[in-house]
Scaffold this active site. Structure first.
Site, PDB file in Angstrom:
ATOM      1  N   HIS A 187       0.237  80.785 -16.419  1.00 36.28           N
ATOM      2  CA  HIS A 187       0.216  79.387 -16.019  1.00 36.28           C
ATOM      3  C   HIS A 187       1.170  79.113 -14.874  1.00 36.28           C
ATOM      4  CE1 HIS A 187      -2.337  79.226 -19.508  1.00 36.28           C
ATOM      5  NE2 HIS A 187      -2.969  78.374 -18.738  1.00 36.28           N
ATOM      6  N   ARG A 294      -7.935  71.731 -17.958  1.00 40.20           N
ATOM      7  CA  ARG A 294      -7.160  72.315 -19.064  1.00 40.20           C
ATOM      8  C   ARG A 294      -6.389  71.189 -19.757  1.00 40.20           C
ATOM      9  NH1 ARG A 294      -6.548  76.764 -15.157  1.00 40.20           N
ATOM     10  NH2 ARG A 294      -6.881  78.731 -16.235  1.00 40.20           N
ATOM     11  N   ARG A 331     -12.168  70.905 -21.121  1.00 38.23           N
ATOM     12  CA  ARG A 331     -11.991  71.865 -22.209  1.00 38.23           C
ATOM     13  C   ARG A 331     -11.148  71.237 -23.298  1.00 38.23           C
ATOM     14  NH1 ARG A 331      -9.113  77.467 -20.855  1.00 38.23           N
ATOM     15  NH2 ARG A 331      -7.206  76.234 -20.799  1.00 38.23           N
ATOM     16  N   ASN A 454      -9.704  85.356 -17.407  1.00 32.77           N
ATOM     17  CA  ASN A 454      -8.275  85.595 -17.636  1.00 32.77           C
ATOM     18  C   ASN A 454      -8.076  86.177 -19.034  1.00 32.77           C
ATOM     19  OD1 ASN A 454      -8.220  84.198 -15.283  1.00 32.77           O
ATOM     20  ND2 ASN A 454      -7.277  82.359 -16.108  1.00 32.77           N
ATOM     21  N   ASP A 455      -8.711  85.524 -20.003  1.00 34.14           N
ATOM     22  CA  ASP A 455      -8.604  86.052 -21.361  1.00 34.14           C
ATOM     23  C   ASP A 455      -9.575  87.207 -21.590  1.00 34.14           C
ATOM     24  OD1 ASP A 455      -6.537  84.795 -22.897  1.00 34.14           O
ATOM     25  OD2 ASP A 455      -7.611  82.920 -22.622  1.00 34.14           O
ATOM     26  N   ARG A 465      -1.874  89.443 -20.325  1.00 37.30           N
ATOM     27  CA  ARG A 465      -1.873  89.085 -18.899  1.00 37.30           C
ATOM     28  C   ARG A 465      -0.478  88.954 -18.304  1.00 37.30           C
ATOM     29  NH1 ARG A 465      -4.243  82.883 -18.630  1.00 37.30           N
ATOM     30  NH2 ARG A 465      -5.475  83.334 -20.457  1.00 37.30           N
ATOM     31  N   CYS A 502     -14.655  80.154 -14.831  1.00 37.29           N
ATOM     32  CA  CYS A 502     -13.475  79.381 -14.455  1.00 37.29           C
ATOM     33  C   CYS A 502     -12.209  80.232 -14.512  1.00 37.29           C
ATOM     34  CB  CYS A 502     -13.336  78.139 -15.319  1.00 37.29           C
ATOM     35  SG  CYS A 502     -13.210  78.520 -17.063  1.00 37.29           S
TER      36      CYS A 502
END
Ligand code: PEP
Ligand code: MG
Length: 571
Positions: A187, A294, A331, A454-455, A465, A502
Site C-alpha cells: 500500500h 479500496r 470493493r 497483487n494477491d 508481496r 485491477c
C-alpha cells in the site's frame, strides 16, 4: 549506492528527512522534589494541549470536521481534572516521576474503558492511549517531524509509509520516498504512485544508513539510490528527470482519445482509488470509470467503523464525480493481511494472509460491518453506475451469501421506498487460486471479474508481496501466474462475465500484449498510469499481441517470460 524496489517512477533529488517511531523509554524513579516534578508535568500538559489544539485546527482545514472532532475529544480528556488530578496525586503522594505517573494513570483509564462493552468506551481507550503517547513525548522532549511542514525537496526516509503519514503530508515538498519495507504492490507503493512521488522501497536498514540532511538521488523506476553522490551523478539524474517530465507531458495528447489498439480493438481503461477525493484525479487523467475503490481506506485512520451514512456520502460522491455513465466498481471491506484496523480488535494470527480477512471477516460481522456497508452501496447506486465487488473470494457459497444479504437489503429498501439500482452488478475479485480454478462456476453467478494480481501472484507463488527475501518469486511474469490470468479471462468470458484487472499488473507495459490477446475487457490502473496505459495499448495490433501471447505461453520460467516480453516491448 543502495538498491531497493523501484515502486513509483520518477527521479527524486533532495535532502533527507528521517521519520522514525520515537523512543519513549524512561526510567521509573522515586523523586525528591514533588513540586518541581508537578511543574514539569504541568508544562508538558500545556504543551500537549496547545499542540493538540493546533492539530485539530489544521485537521479541520485540511481533512474535515469529523476528524477534527476526534482531536477535540482528546483535548477534553487532557483537560479532565479527574485524570490529571490522579497524575498529580501519584507525583505528590507516591513520589513517582511524571512519566511513570502519566503511564500508570493513563493505563488505568485505558483498561477501564476497554473493559466496557460499548463502542464509544472502546474508542475512549484508544484516545487515552494516544494522549499518553503525546504526553510522554512532551515529557521526554522527543521531537517529531512535522509532515505537514516539510522543507522543499525533502527525501522522506521511513521504515514504512502509512496512510496516516500520507494524510498529513504536504506532498508538493516531497521529492522522493525511501522505505525499509514494502514492494511494488504494497500500500505504501500504491500511495506513493497516487501522490506521484518517486519511491524506492525495501532498502534494508535505510533509516540508519542515511542521516538527516544527506543529499540523495533516487530512481523510482530502477530502484537505485545514491547518498551524497558526486556532481556528475547529480547532473546525469537531473537530465534524466528532465526527460521523464517531458515524456510525462507528452502523454497529454492521449487525453480524450478512446482506449484502443492500433487496429481499433476497444477496451475500457479505469482507475483504482482509495479515497473519494481521488475520484477527481481520475476525471482529470481521463479515466473511463473506477475499476477499484479500496474502501478499507475509509475505515483506516479513524477511531471507529464509518457509519452507513458516512459511507453512503463517500460512495455517492465518487459516483457523482464520475457521472452516471461511467462505471464505479466499489470493493467491499478488505482488511486483514497487511491491512490493519486497530479498532476492529482482530485476533493476532500466525498467518494473517491465510486467515481472517476481507469477505471472511465481513460475513462474520454482518450486523456491525457488512450490512451497513452493503446498504450504503445500494443507496448510493441510485446516483450512478455503482457496481459491488467482493474481495478474497475462495468459494461460490461466499458469493451466494453476499447476494442473499443484498437481496434481503433490497427488500428492506423497497419497504421504505428508498431508491437504488435494482440491476446493480455484483462481481468478484479473482485473487486466489481457488477462484481462478473455479472461474467457470463463478462466471455463472458473478456479473464481472476483476483479477487481483497483487494477491493472485502472492497466493500462486506462495510469496508475500512485502517480503524482500522472497521478492524474486513474487512476479506476475511467472508462467503459473500468466496461465492463471489466461484461464480466468477465458473462462470468465465464456461464462458471460465482464473480465477486468485491477492488480498492478494491469499497468505493466510488458504484460499489455498478453492481456489484450487473452481478451481482457477492462484495465484498472492508478490514475497516474492511465495515459501511459492508453499509449501502450495503442502501440499494439491484436494480431501482434496474439503472436506475442502465444509465444510467451511456451516459456516455463519467469526469467524467460520476462526476457522475451522485454525483447518485444514497444515504446
Ligand atoms: C490485488 O490483490 O491485486 C488487489 C488489487 O487488491 P489489494 O492490492 O488491495 O489487495
Ligand atoms: Mg487483493
Amino acid at each position: 549506492m543502495y538498491n531497493g524496489i523501484g515502486a513509483s517512477a520518477g527521479i527524486g533529488i533532495g535532502s533527507v528527512v528521517i521519520v522514525k517511531e520515537p523512543n519513549l523509554d524512561y526510567q521509573r524513579v522515586t523523586i525528591k522534589d514533588a513540586s518541581a516534578e508537578e511543574s514539569r508535568f504541568q508544562a508538558a500538559l500545556n504543551a500537549t494541549i496547545a499542540k493538540t489544539q493546533a492539530m485539530a485546527e489544521d485537521m479541520r482545514k485540511r481533512v474535515g470536521e469529523k476528524e477534527a472532532e476526534i482531536l477535540e475529544g482528546h483535548m477534553l480528556l487532557l483537560m479532565d481534572p479527574e485524570m490529571t488530578g490522579q497524575i498529580v496525586n501519584s507525583i505528590k503522594e507516591n513520589l513517582m516521576n511524571a512519566e511513570a505517573a502519566v503511564e500508570q494513570t493513563c493505563n488505568m483509564y485505558r483498561d477501564m474503558f476497554a473493559s466496557l462493552d460499548d463502542e464509544m468506551f472502546q474508542q475512549r481507550a484508544t484516545d487515552v492511549n494516544d494522549i499518553k503517547t503525546r504526553l510522554l513525548k512532551d515529557l521526554l522532549g522527543v521531537e517529531e517531524v512535522d509532515l505537514g511542514n516539510l522543507p522543499e525537496n525533502t527525501i522522506l526516509v521511513a521504515e514504512d509509509l502509512t496512510p496516516s503519514m500520507t494524510a498529513s503530508l504536504n506532498a508538493e515538498n516531497v521529492a522522493g520516498i525511501l522505505t525499509e519495507i514494502g514492494g511494488r504492490t504494497s500500500h505504501s507503493a500504491i500511495l506513493a504512485r497516487a501522490l506521484e512521488i518517486p519511491a524506492v522501497l525495501s532498502i534494508p536498514d535505510i533509516t540508519n544508513k542515511v542521516a538527516g540532511g544527506d543529499k540523495v538521488v533516487l530512481d523510482g523506476d530502477k530502484g537505485v539510490v545514491y547518498v551524497n553522490p558526486d556532481d556528475s551523478v547529480v547532473a546525469e539524474y537531473t537530465e534524466k528527470r528532465r526527460v521523464f517530465l517531458e515524456e510525462k507531458a507528452a502523454l497529454q495528447k492521449f487525453v480524450g482519445k478512446p482506449t484502443e489498439t492500433a487496429d481499433g480493438h476497444r477496451v475500457e481503461l479505469c482507475a483504482n482509488i482509495g479515497k473519494p477525493e481521488d475520484a477527481k484525479k481520475v476525471v482529470e487523467c481521463d479515466g473511463e470509470g473506477i475499476g477499484l475503490f479500496r474502501t478499507e481506506f475509509l475505515f483506516m485512520d479513524r477511531p471507529q467503523v464509518p457509519t452507513e451514512d458516512e459511507q453512503f456520502d463517500a460512495y455517492k460522491t465518487v459516483a457523482e464525480t464520475l457521472g452516471a455513465d461511467k462505471p464505479v466498481i466499489i470493493r467491499t471491506l478488505d482488511v486483514g493481511g497487511d491491512k490493519e484496523i486497530p479498532y476492529l480488535n482482530l485476533p493476532k494470527e500466525e498467518n494473517p494472509f491465510l486467515g481472517y480477512r476481507a469477505v471472511r471477516l465481513c460475513l462474520n460481522r454482518e450486523e456491525d460491518i457488512y450490512r451497513p456497508q452493503l446498504r450504503a452501496l445500494l443507496r448510493a447506486s441510485a446516483f450512478g453506475d455503482i457496481r459491488i465487488m467482493v474481495p478474497m473470494i475462495t468459494c461460490v457459497d461466499e458469493l451466494r451469501r453476499v447476494k442473499q444479504i443484498l437481496s434481503e437489503l433490497m427488500t428492506e429498501l423497497d419497504a421504505k421506498e428508498i431508491p437504488y439500482n435494482k440491476d446493480i452488478k455484483v462481481g468478484i475479485m479473482v485473487e486466489t487460486p481457488a477462484s481462478m480454478i473455479m472461474a467457470d462456476a463463478f462466471a455463472a453467478e458473478a456479473d464481472f471479474f476483476s483479477i487481483g494480481t497483487n494477491d493472485l501472484t502472492g497466493y500462486t507463488m506462495c510469496a508475500d508481496r512485502g517480503n524482500p527475501d522472497v521478492a524474486y518469486l513474487y512476479s506476475a511474469y511467472n508462467p503459473a501466474v500468466i496461465r492463471s490470468i489466461e484461464r480466468t479471462i477465458k473462462l470468465g468470458k465464456e461464462g458471460g462475465a465482464i473480465v477486468g484487472m485491477c492488480g498492478e499488473a494491469a499497468a505493466d507495459p510488458l504484460l499489455a500484449p498478453l492481456l489484450l490477446a487473452f481478451g481482457m475487457d477492462e484495465f484498472s490502473v492508478s490514475a497516474t498510469s492511465i495515459l501511459t496505459t492508453r499509449k501502450v495499448i495503442s502501440l499494439w495490433t491484436m494480431e501482434e499481441a496474439k503472436a506475442v501471447a502465444e509465444k510467451a505461453l511456451t516459456f516455463v520460467t519467469e526469467a524467460e517470460v520476462k526476457a522475451y516480453l522485454e525483447s518485444v516491448a514497444k515504446k
